[in-house]
Design a protein around this motif. Structure first.
Motif, mmCIF file in Angstrom:
data_model
loop_
_atom_site.group_PDB
_atom_site.id
_atom_site.type_symbol
_atom_site.label_atom_id
_atom_site.label_comp_id
_atom_site.label_asym_id
_atom_site.label_seq_id
_atom_site.Cartn_x
_atom_site.Cartn_y
_atom_site.Cartn_z
ATOM 1 N N LEU A 240 0.818 -1.206 0.000
ATOM 2 C CA LEU A 240 0.000 0.000 0.000
ATOM 3 C C LEU A 240 0.855 1.260 0.000
ATOM 4 O O LEU A 240 0.622 2.189 -0.781
ATOM 5 C CB LEU A 240 -0.932 -0.016 1.222
ATOM 6 N N ALA A 241 1.863 1.307 0.876
ATOM 7 C CA ALA A 241 2.716 2.497 0.961
ATOM 8 C C ALA A 241 3.482 2.730 -0.341
ATOM 9 O O ALA A 241 3.564 3.857 -0.841
ATOM 10 C CB ALA A 241 3.694 2.363 2.132
ATOM 11 N N GLY A 242 4.044 1.661 -0.903
ATOM 12 C CA GLY A 242 4.843 1.802 -2.120
ATOM 13 C C GLY A 242 4.038 2.226 -3.322
ATOM 14 O O GLY A 242 4.438 3.123 -4.074
ATOM 15 N N LEU A 243 2.881 1.591 -3.522
ATOM 16 C CA LEU A 243 2.050 1.923 -4.687
ATOM 17 C C LEU A 243 1.459 3.325 -4.566
ATOM 18 O O LEU A 243 1.367 4.059 -5.550
ATOM 19 C CB LEU A 243 0.944 0.896 -4.851
ATOM 20 N N ALA A 244 1.047 3.697 -3.342
ATOM 21 C CA ALA A 244 0.495 5.039 -3.150
ATOM 22 C C ALA A 244 1.562 6.107 -3.372
ATOM 23 O O ALA A 244 1.287 7.161 -3.965
ATOM 24 C CB ALA A 244 -0.086 5.161 -1.743
ATOM 25 N N THR A 245 2.784 5.848 -2.915
ATOM 26 C CA THR A 245 3.877 6.799 -3.141
ATOM 27 C C THR A 245 4.178 6.931 -4.629
ATOM 28 O O THR A 245 4.360 8.040 -5.149
ATOM 29 C CB THR A 245 5.140 6.351 -2.390
ATOM 30 N N ASN B 100 9.897 -5.491 8.433
ATOM 31 C CA ASN B 100 11.258 -6.044 8.382
ATOM 32 C C ASN B 100 12.086 -5.349 7.301
ATOM 33 O O ASN B 100 12.928 -5.962 6.653
ATOM 34 C CB ASN B 100 11.201 -7.546 8.124
ATOM 35 N N SER B 101 11.881 -4.068 7.141
ATOM 36 C CA SER B 101 12.470 -3.280 6.065
ATOM 37 C C SER B 101 13.989 -3.336 5.998
ATOM 38 O O SER B 101 14.692 -3.078 6.991
ATOM 39 C CB SER B 101 12.027 -1.822 6.225
ATOM 40 N N VAL B 102 14.499 -3.659 4.812
ATOM 41 C CA VAL B 102 15.937 -3.606 4.553
ATOM 42 C C VAL B 102 16.427 -2.160 4.570
ATOM 43 O O VAL B 102 17.509 -1.857 5.076
ATOM 44 C CB VAL B 102 16.247 -4.251 3.186
ATOM 45 N N VAL B 103 15.599 -1.265 4.052
ATOM 46 C CA VAL B 103 15.988 0.149 3.984
ATOM 47 C C VAL B 103 16.026 0.764 5.386
ATOM 48 O O VAL B 103 16.930 1.527 5.722
ATOM 49 C CB VAL B 103 15.031 0.938 3.066
ATOM 50 N N ALA B 104 15.042 0.434 6.231
ATOM 51 C CA ALA B 104 15.029 0.943 7.607
ATOM 52 C C ALA B 104 16.256 0.459 8.365
ATOM 53 O O ALA B 104 16.857 1.216 9.144
ATOM 54 C CB ALA B 104 13.759 0.503 8.321
ATOM 55 N N ARG B 105 16.636 -0.780 8.134
ATOM 56 C CA ARG B 105 17.833 -1.325 8.792
ATOM 57 C C ARG B 105 19.071 -0.578 8.330
ATOM 58 O O ARG B 105 19.962 -0.270 9.129
ATOM 59 C CB ARG B 105 17.931 -2.820 8.499
ATOM 60 N N ALA C 112 7.570 0.445 7.350
ATOM 61 C CA ALA C 112 9.025 0.550 7.431
ATOM 62 C C ALA C 112 9.426 1.704 8.350
ATOM 63 O O ALA C 112 10.504 1.695 8.953
ATOM 64 C CB ALA C 112 9.624 0.760 6.042
ATOM 65 N N LEU C 113 8.555 2.702 8.478
ATOM 66 C CA LEU C 113 8.806 3.852 9.347
ATOM 67 C C LEU C 113 8.156 3.684 10.714
ATOM 68 O O LEU C 113 8.815 3.826 11.743
ATOM 69 C CB LEU C 113 8.276 5.125 8.680
ATOM 70 N N HIS C 114 6.866 3.396 10.752
ATOM 71 C CA HIS C 114 6.133 3.414 12.021
ATOM 72 C C HIS C 114 5.296 2.152 12.230
ATOM 73 O O HIS C 114 4.065 2.225 12.333
ATOM 74 C CB HIS C 114 5.221 4.641 12.098
ATOM 75 N N PRO C 115 5.920 0.977 12.319
ATOM 76 C CA PRO C 115 5.126 -0.216 12.652
ATOM 77 C C PRO C 115 4.465 -0.011 14.010
ATOM 78 O O PRO C 115 5.090 0.486 14.943
ATOM 79 C CB PRO C 115 6.170 -1.340 12.691
ATOM 80 N N MET C 116 3.195 -0.379 14.104
ATOM 81 C CA MET C 116 2.435 -0.161 15.337
ATOM 82 C C MET C 116 1.480 -1.315 15.555
ATOM 83 O O MET C 116 1.177 -2.075 14.623
ATOM 84 C CB MET C 116 1.666 1.164 15.253
ATOM 85 N N THR C 117 0.999 -1.460 16.777
ATOM 86 C CA THR C 117 -0.043 -2.453 17.026
ATOM 87 C C THR C 117 -1.323 -1.993 16.322
ATOM 88 O O THR C 117 -1.517 -0.794 16.106
ATOM 89 C CB THR C 117 -0.288 -2.611 18.536
#
Length: 403
Positions: free
Chosen positions: A17-22, A155-160, A292-297
């Motif tokens: 969702l995030a990637g396609l919307a961006t 589990n973002s590679v970019v965030a890591r 990748a930025l704000h994982p939340m419950t």
């Protein structure tokens, strides 16, 4: 190693969702992008997506809001039932639509230029380069990107690579399912929740025939082996819900639901909000969005909605910076312009991300708690406050692609 391949202005990692919307936001701004997806096809698995008011503001900004509104059911109220008393603790009016995650992704893909998504493209390493970021892919190919955007999930590679803190375990687990009623389910268009006694459960109609539901709990030594088959998981959930004075029609939703044997229950994780106070949301020409930025419950049902917010804000900030560079009106180098655009985006999304993560964790903890004092306060005072807090988070306006 294969020879280096030049990519477009922007490389987006992840066709969720995030990637396609961006990608769509940048496309609306006149900026080309390439979306790298590790799977061989669009991943449309998953259950329902809850679109609050803030999500539709973002979808309207992306030009697909009306398309989505026509397809799916709007819920009229949020009804919270106490698992302690069996009575309604709170009911608030709302305007929220439920839809399938797959149809939303398809709607975004339909608006993108052909060839935007490059499938079977998994990143194995990221390196800084003089004229952009160098990406090594699993198939041996190498890409150079002027801008790299990580939309690759929890589990973002970019965030890591950016050094963001590893997501933490909340200690809670969630099971989800979808019940299908071919002749119609007959449920009111309301979001129903049951809270307390160590559990939190809810359900809402997606349309006239399908109902999405969830059940969260804190596992103990006694039930660690439960989620190894769909039948055992269903029985575990039904046994607990029957002890919580849940009405029979709600139990019937669980009884006839479809569950995926491969993903029966998942741990609920989140990124420490304190870690985001000083974290690098962007560094040079690299940034992250969505989970990748704000994982939340999932206690606010804002994961997908906030990803859409990210996409609009990022497309606006980055698109403006790139277009100013192309027109020669900004001054300075292209690299400086891109970094300024990403920095503006990070500044706008940092505190919103912190607020979302913190509020989601607090809502889930209080609603699920079996502590005597918290339960008393929840029954007497907090249910209404938490419901209003949820609605307040959905009032956020991310703006348009041009504002």
């Amino acid at each position: 190693m294969q020879p280096e391949e030049a990519a477009g202005e922007v490389v987006i990692v992840g066709a969720g969702l995030a990637g396609l919307a961006t990608a769509l936001g940048l496309h609306r701004k006149g900026v080309r992008s390439m979306v790298l997806e590790s799977s061989p096809a669009l991943r449309v698995s998953g259950f329902a997506f809850t679109a609050w008011k803030n999500a539709f503001r973002a979808l309207d900004a992306l030009g697909v809001g009306d398309k989505i509104r026509k397809q799916h059911l709007q819920a009229h109220a949020l009804r919270i039932m106490s698992s302690t008393t069996g009575k309604m603790a709170e009911e608030v009016d709302l305007a929220v639509q439920g839809k399938g995650r797959d149809s939303l992704l398809q709607a975004l893909v339909e608006e993108l230029p052909r060839g935007t998504i490059r499938y079977s493209s998994k990143i194995v390493s990221i390196e800084e380069g003089g004229q952009g970021t160098i990406l090594q892919l699993a198939d041996g190919s190498v890409l150079r990107a002027k801008v790299l955007i990580g939309c690759d999930g929890i589990n973002s590679v970019v965030a890591r690579w950016l050094g963001l803190a590893k997501p933490s375990d909340s200690g809670r687990v969630a099971a989800r399912g979808l019940a299908h009623f071919p002749g119609g389910h007959g449920f009111e268009p309301k979001f129903l929740q049951f809270i307390g006694r160590g559990f939190r459960s809810g359900m809402r109609p997606c349309n006239e025939t399908d109902i999405y539901w969830f059940f969260t709990w804190t596992p103990t030594e006694n039930d660690k082996g439960v989620p190894n088959s769909a039948s055992k998981m269903k029985q575990f959930i039904l046994t607990n819900l029957r002890s919580l004075k849940v009405p029979p029609d709600a139990l019937s939703v669980i009884e006839r639901s479809e569950m995926n044997d491969d993903v029966l229950a998942v741990p609920l994780r989140f990124r420490s909000p304190l870690s985001l106070v000083t974290a690098y949301i962007c560094k040079g020409n690299v940034c992250v969005t969505g989970d990748a930025l704000h994982p939340m419950t999932p206690d606010l049902a804002q994961g997908g909605c906030s990803a859409l917010e990210d996409a609009v804000v990022l497309a606006r900030c980055l698109g403006k910076a790139i277009l100013l560079e192309e027109s020669g009106r900004r001054g300075g180098t292209e690299k400086q312009g891109i970094e300024a655009g990403l920095s503006e985006y990070a500044g706008l999304r940092r505190w919103r991300s912190i607020e979302l993560i913190t509020t989601a964790y607090a809502v889930g903890f209080i609603q699920q708690s079996s502590n005597v004092i918290i339960s008393f306060l929840r029954e007497k005072f907090l249910s209404g406050f938490l419901a209003r807090r949820l609605l307040k988070m959905a009032e956020y306006d991310c703006g348009t692609l041009w504002s």
